[in-house]
Design an enzyme around this catalytic site. Structure first.
Site, PDB file in Angstrom:
ATOM      1  N   SER A   1       1.030  -0.951  -0.196  1.00 38.69           N
ATOM      2  CA  SER A   1       0.139   0.193  -0.045  1.00 38.69           C
ATOM      3  C   SER A   1       1.029   1.365  -0.238  1.00 38.69           C
ATOM      4  O   SER A   1       1.821   1.545   0.540  1.00 38.69           O
ATOM      5  CB  SER A   1      -0.934   0.005   0.714  1.00 38.69           C
ATOM      6  N   GLY A   2       0.490   1.787  -0.755  1.00 37.60           N
ATOM      7  CA  GLY A   2       1.419   3.167  -1.096  1.00 37.60           C
ATOM      8  C   GLY A   2       2.632   3.219  -1.824  1.00 37.60           C
ATOM      9  O   GLY A   2       3.731   4.040  -2.173  1.00 37.60           O
TER      10      GLY A   2
ATOM     11  N   THR B   1      -2.179   2.230  -8.280  1.00 39.28           N
ATOM     12  CA  THR B   1      -2.137   3.404  -8.651  1.00 39.28           C
ATOM     13  C   THR B   1      -1.988   4.131  -9.677  1.00 39.28           C
ATOM     14  O   THR B   1      -2.627   4.503 -10.489  1.00 39.28           O
ATOM     15  CB  THR B   1      -3.606   4.202  -8.015  1.00 39.28           C
TER      16      THR B   1
ATOM     17  N   ASN C   1      -0.985   5.666   3.493  1.00 37.41           N
ATOM     18  CA  ASN C   1      -1.160   6.225   1.570  1.00 37.41           C
ATOM     19  C   ASN C   1      -2.398   7.451   1.777  1.00 37.41           C
ATOM     20  O   ASN C   1      -3.041   7.243   2.190  1.00 37.41           O
ATOM     21  CB  ASN C   1      -1.608   5.089   1.222  1.00 37.41           C
TER      22      ASN C   1
ATOM     23  N   SER D   1      -5.416   6.217  -0.389  1.00 41.25           N
ATOM     24  CA  SER D   1      -4.831   4.178  -0.592  1.00 41.25           C
ATOM     25  C   SER D   1      -6.922   3.713  -1.200  1.00 41.25           C
ATOM     26  O   SER D   1      -7.262   4.183  -0.924  1.00 41.25           O
ATOM     27  CB  SER D   1      -4.737   3.279   1.395  1.00 41.25           C
ATOM     28  N   SER D   2      -6.368   2.843  -2.374  1.00 35.65           N
ATOM     29  CA  SER D   2      -7.150   2.288  -2.788  1.00 35.65           C
ATOM     30  C   SER D   2      -7.521   1.159  -1.877  1.00 35.65           C
ATOM     31  O   SER D   2      -6.907   0.799  -1.902  1.00 35.65           O
ATOM     32  CB  SER D   2      -6.776   1.745  -4.485  1.00 35.65           C
TER      33      SER D   2
ATOM     34  N   GLY E   1      -2.575  -3.323  -2.330  1.00 32.23           N
ATOM     35  CA  GLY E   1      -0.966  -4.203  -1.551  1.00 32.23           C
ATOM     36  C   GLY E   1      -1.117  -4.914  -0.788  1.00 32.23           C
ATOM     37  O   GLY E   1      -2.380  -4.946   0.492  1.00 32.23           O
TER      38      GLY E   1
ATOM     39  N   GLU F   1      -0.795  -6.012   3.349  1.00 33.83           N
ATOM     40  CA  GLU F   1      -0.633  -4.967   3.981  1.00 33.83           C
ATOM     41  C   GLU F   1      -0.559  -5.673   4.972  1.00 33.83           C
ATOM     42  O   GLU F   1      -1.572  -6.710   5.679  1.00 33.83           O
ATOM     43  CB  GLU F   1      -2.301  -4.704   3.697  1.00 33.83           C
TER      44      GLU F   1
END
Ligand SMILES: Nc1ncnc2c1ncn2[C@@H]1O[C@H](COP(=O)(O)OP(=O)(O)OP(=O)(O)O)[C@@H](O)[C@H]1O
Ligand SMILES: [Mg+2]
Length: 1107
Positions: free
Chosen positions: A110-111, A115, A160, A163-164, A390, A392
């Site tokens: 994540s981050g 994206t 993030n 973050s998605s 991603g 986590e």
């Protein structure tokens, strides 16, 4: 377009190494060093063969400009320094030119920048693919779907800011030309727990904050919202604002994007109404109420919020209120309603909010899909872009993290399968010399989670469906039993004593050794989240909403469609969708972007080696490099390989007869590619170095260009030749037509010339013949004439001879006859009458005369005396008779004419005759008097009373009565006088009074004198010594001189029997008393009147001017 030739190879000006395959020596340390070195020089992209490593720079870099797009466009992958554009270009061109569906798998924590990477890929594709109004609209819609989905599906997390919170896989569809046609988005498991609760330092989904800060007052009022974030329980307070994020501006962007994607305004508003409803649901609070039947009951604290929700959604308030207080369970036709206590009521409220939001999100994705779906049914080429959450590892990891990590585990598996395992297996299969490389295969972990009989997800489902008391604890117990022996499962309570003393592993947790590291999962909430229960009362209440969107989100609330079957659990749903995704990806050519997060602080320029090392390890990047280095960069089945490169070798171009492999061998040996660069497998050729492949590609490109030129040349040649042939054919045809025309013209001209010449010749010939004929004829004529003349002469001669002869004969005969006659007469005289001859003669004469007269009778001229015609005389001997007859006839007709006259007329003619005898050829005045009838008394003495006295004085017959001018003897002047002639006298009277002035007896008149000119002047001479002559002779002038003189002459003659003397002379004498005066006529008078100009010159001369 001219490309900016910056570099020609990624080896030029390289920082570290651009491709890890080139790293020497290869170790974890050098790998990380290389990444760091490059990261420090803002080179965030590095290759491992065809895999792209992207390190998040956490700052904007100037490497995404349109110029960069142009730089990377249509360039070979290794030609320029590593870039996400190079990968995108490679993928796009492979899709377009090699007709193979592609997918880009973007993985990372994540981050790490997944994206962002996916957006960069899409923007690059949009920039390089086709243009045109329709294509641009499709591109815009595809690009603008991102802000909408991000607003509803992204949130700020500790890792993030954007973050998605859902997995996204997007298939972009292209036509054969590479123009985008549309797309399909699949979403995976939205982290809906975030709607009701967010960990510390994190936010709810962006859309809530965007709505509150960006909406107009009017919209907020409509949605019954207040701008203040703190009023809403679902919105955490500690991080309502995110640095560098303008929620209000983003709200406008999202509204605009919605419009572009194709949401009508009313639909966009409905969506916001659902968002508002979710927010307001969080504000409903419950309090305990009285206990009924020993059960806890809850009550809504403040019904105002509920009322507003009902107004927004159009649900009856009591319906919703009841749904928050009761739970109805239906089983086998039994309906049992139980009251909800406060905790249950809160649970129900949150479940409703979560469901409402997650269903809205799914609806949104479907709605976008509807807008962006390809409009044609033609075969499409597909490019998939996977941007999934991603891996986590949080402090508290729950069901969501478990699911997310499972998904990442699957992605790692597919990566391993396609890049490591499959590759090595292929070498063995193809009999390529190969030393095996060890790598970690995560199939075992996937199996731990997804195994249908004893996998964790299967256990969880089993627990959820099991009758009896079910809790997270019972689930953990079950896991402890089933998975205790699994290498990657760790739990304190498991039978395995390994972790009994592991204090880092709490009792209520289990730990899984993921490929990316160990993750400790709190078991709390697993069962509930997997069940994903929403009380039926609530879904039914929602279905009753009059707001169409909300109603459509809860189809199971429709009592007519009651389904007692349990819906599939969240875990199994996710498992199924991950399986579909995997299958989908396996059908496509995979391309990897492995995102790495350089630090945990979201900060630029910080490269945390430990953190990166960890990611490099679990992503298996080193193994990736090793396999890459040991193996071959490219392989291809012989047939397509030969097909692709056969034009590079004379033996294989254009057709290779033998097996494909030997064709490729021939090809490679002719191209002199070093043998260590390739190997021949059973069915494929393996190329070690990408550069060799690029060399081949370049050669091919060059050759294809040459071939295209050749084809073009041949085509042009053919076209020109065809054109030439056509032109020649046309030219021949035109020439033929022209020749025909010219020949025709020439022929006609020649023909007409020939005709002219011919006619001339013919004419000439004819004339010649004519001449000859004429000559001949003339000759003949001449001959004839001569002959005729000759004959004539002869004949005449003969004739004269004959005549002579005849005359002689005749003379003889006559003489003979005479002789005979006289002899006969003498003999026969006594027998004939002696006068017979005379009689015959008389008879003949008589006959002739008879005929003559009869003819004369017919030819007689008219009886007019002036007709001069007279027939000609027929016989000479009638000449005198004829003349005599003419004379007699003339006399006769004159007499006839005269007989017509009366006595009066006779008298007139006699007078006229007299005048003619007296004056003709003597007096010039005479001819003009011939036509005038002689009237005599011009003055009407008898009728006019003025002259009564004069009339009475005269007893005799008046012969002349006329006014004349009497010339004064002394001065020659004239006076008017009435001139009267009677039988015996001549009288002069005054014209006015009629008184007689003079009376002269005719016997006293001796002579009348006048000139020979054309004048009316005359003198009357009187007898000397007579009474009348006392004054002298009279001089007069009159218009009727001839008449007067004639009448005077005739009257004198009849009365005195003496002829009156009339003297016509231009000079004569008159007697005035004793003087003899000479009257002389002078020509040249101007006066044309009848009165002559008289002038008495002296005693002897009186001049009269006459015209
Ligand atoms: N190429 C880049 N250039 C500049 N900044 C970047 C880049 N990639 C990522 N970032 C920064 O990193 C942040 C996080 O990136 P991104 O949202 O793409 O991460 P992610 O991998 O999608 O994370 P998650 O899994 O949480 O969705 C971005 O908001 C951006 O600020
Ligand atoms: Mg993301």
């Amino acid at each position: 377009m001219a490309k900016t030739e910056v570099k020609t190879s990624l080896l030029d000006n390289m920082i570290g190494v651009g491709d890890m395959v080139l790293l020497e020596p290869l170790s974890e340390e050098t790998f990380i060093d290389n990444l760091k070195k490059r990261f420090d020089h803002s080179e965030i992209y590095t290759y491992i063969g065809s895999v792209l490593i992207s390190v998040n720079p956490y700052r904007p870099l100037p490497i995404y400009s349109p110029e960069k797009v142009e730089e990377y466009r249509n360039r070979n992958f290794y030609e320029l320094s590593p870039h996400i554009y190079a990968l995108s270009d490679e993928v796009y061109r492979s899709l377009r030119d090699q007709d193979k569906d592609q997918c880009i798998l973007i993985t990372g924590e994540s981050g790490a920048g997944k994206t962002e990477a996916s957006k960069l890929v899409m923007s690059y594709i949009a920039a390089v693919c086709g243009k045109g109004a329709e294509v641009n609209q499709v591109k815009e819609q595809l690009l603008q779907s991102n802000p909408v989905l991000e607003a509803f599906g992204n949130a700020k997390t500790v890792r993030n800011d954007n973050s998605s919170r859902f997995g996204k896989y997007m298939d972009i569809e292209f036509n054969f030309k590479g123009d985008p046609l549309g797309g399909v988005i699949s979403n995976y498991l939205l982290e809906k727990s975030r709607v009701v609760k967010q960990p510390r330092g994190e936010r709810n989904f962006h859309v809530f904050y965007q709505l509150l800060s960006g909406a107009s007052e009017e919209l907020l009022n409509k949605l019954k919202l207040k701008r203040d974030v703190s009023r809403y329980n679902y919105l955490s307070l500690d991080s309502a604002k995110v640095n560098g994020m303008d929620d209000a501006a983003n709200f406008r962007t999202v509204r605009n994007a919605m419009q572009i994607v194709g949401f009508p305004d009313h639909e966009a508003e409905s969506i916001l109404e659902v968002v508002a409803t979710v927010l307001k649901l969080g504000n409903i609070e419950f309090k305990p109420d009285s206990r009924v039947n020993g059960l806890d009951e809850s009550k809504i604290k403040d019904k105002n919020e509920l009322k507003e929700i009902c107004e927004l959604t159009g649900i009856d308030q009591p319906v919703l209120e009841r749904a928050f207080s009761f739970r109805t369970v239906e089983a086998k036709q039994e309906k049992v309603s139980t009251t909800l206590n406060v905790a249950q009521a809160y649970y129900a409220r949150d479940a409703l909010a979560k469901n409402l939001y997650s269903r809205l999100f799914s609806w949104l994705v479907n709605r976008i899909n509807e807008s962006i779906k390809a409009q044609t049914k033609v075969r499409k080429k597909v490019m998939g872009v996977l941007d999934i959450y991603g891996f986590e590892i949080f402090e508290d990891n729950s069901f969501e993290q478990f699911i997310i990590n499972y998904c990442n585990e699957k992605l790692q598996q597919i990566f391993i399968e396609l890049t490591l395992k499959e590759e090595q297996e292929e070498y063995i299969q193809e009999d390529i010399e190969w030393t095996h490389i060890n790598y970690f295969n995560n199939t075992i972990i996937c199996d731990l989670i997804e195994n249908n009989t004893n996998g964790i997800l299967a256990m969880l489902d089993e627990e959820c469906l099991r009758p009896g008391i079910v809790s997270d604890e019972t689930f953990l117990e079950k896991l402890n039993q089933v998975c205790a022996t699994h290498q990657h499962f760790e739990s304190r309570m498991s039978k395995c004593s390994r972790f009994l003393n592991d204090t880092s592993l709490p009792h209520s947790c289990f730990r899984i050794q993921h490929y990316a590291g160990k993750v400790l999962y709190q078991v709390e909430g697993f069962v509930d989240k997997n069940n994903d229960l929403l009380y039926r009362d609530l879904s039914q209440a929602m279905w009753k909403a009059s707001q169409a969107l909300i109603k459509s989100l809860f189809p199971e609330g429709n009592p007519a469609k009651i389904n007692l079957k349990r819906p599939p659990t969240a875990g199994s749903q996710f498992k199924a969708s991950v399986a579909t995704l995997m299958k989908n990806l396996q059908d496509k050519n995979p391309n990897y972007i492995r995102c790495i997060k350089p630090n945990d602080k979201k900060a630029a320029h910080i490269f945390n080696e430990t953190l990166v090392c960890h990611q490099v390890r679990y992503l298996g990047l080193l193994e990736n490099v090793r396999v890459r280095r040991a193996g071959y960069a490219f392989r291809q089945v012989y047939e397509p390989c030969l097909e692709r490169y056969k034009m590079l070798c004379k033996q294989t171009w254009p057709h290779w007869k033998g097996p494909a492999r030997s064709g490729v061998e021939a090809l490679f040996s002719e191209l002199e590619i070093p043998v260590e660069e390739y190997s021949f497998g059973k069915s494929k050729i393996f190329i070690r170095n990408p550069r060799t492949l690029f060399k081949l590609e370049d050669l091919r490109k060059q050759r294809v260009e040459d071939l295209a030129t050749l084809i073009q040349k041949i085509y042009r040649g053919w076209k020109c030749r065809t054109h030439f042939l056509l032109m020649r054919k046309s030219q021949i045809m035109i020439a033929a037509w022209y020749r025909r025309y010219a020949q025709q013209k020439w022929y006609q001209k020649t023909k007409s010339s020939a005709l002219v010449i011919q006619s001339y010749i013919r004419g000439w010939k004819a004339r010649q013949i004519l001449r000859e004929l004429k000559h001949q004829k003339r000759c003949e004529e001449a001959v004839t004439t001569i002959a005729a003349y000759w004959h004539g002469t002869q004949a005449r001669r003969e004739l004269s001879r004959l005549k002579e002869e005849a005359r002689k004969k005749h003379a003889i005969a006559v003489i003979w006859a005479y002789w005979l006659g006289s002899k006969v007469r003498r003999e026969y005289r006594k027998f004939f009458r002696s006068y017979a001859g005379k009689k015959i003669y008389e008879f003949i004469i008589q006959r002739i005369m008879q005929n003559y007269f009869l003819e004369m009778k017919n030819k007689m001229p008219s009886v007019s005396p002036i007709d001069k015609n007279w027939p000609s005389r027929p016989y000479l001997f009638l000449d005198s008779t004829h003349k005599e007859l003419k004379r007699i006839f003339h006399l006769w007709r004159c007499k006839k004419y005269r007989d017509q006259f009366t006595d009066q007329q006779k008298l007139i003619y006699e007078e006229k005759l007299e005048a003619s005898e007296l004056f003709k050829d003597k007096k010039a005045l005479y001819p003009s008097s011939v036509g005038q009838p002689f009237q005599g008394p011009y003055l009407e003495i008898n009728e006019n009373p003025k002259y009564k006295k004069l009339k009475d004085a005269i007893e005799e017959k008046i012969i002349i009565a006329e006014v004349v001018n009497k010339i004064n003897r002394a001065n020659g002047k004239s006076t008017s006088r009435i001139f009267l002639l009677t039988n015996n006298n001549l009288l002069l009277a005054d014209q006015k009074s009629g008184q007689i002035k003079s009376e002269v007896p005719l016997v006293d008149v001796t002579k009348v004198s006048m000139s020979s000119q054309n004048d009316g002047f005359f003198a009357i001479h009187l007898k000397e010594g007579s009474e009348a002559a006392s004054k002298g002779d009279f001089l007069f002038s009159s218009d009727h001189l001839i008449e007067m003189a004639t009448k005077l002459y005739r009257t004198t003659l009849s009365q005195t029997n003496q002829k009156l003397n009339i003297e016509i002379s231009d000079e004569f004498l008159v007697q005035f008393r004793k003087d003899k005066v000479c009257v002389k006529f002078i020509q040249g008078s101007q006066n044309n009147g009848s009165v002559p100009m008289c002038k008495r010159k002296n005693n002897r001369l009186l001049e009269v001017a006459v015209p």
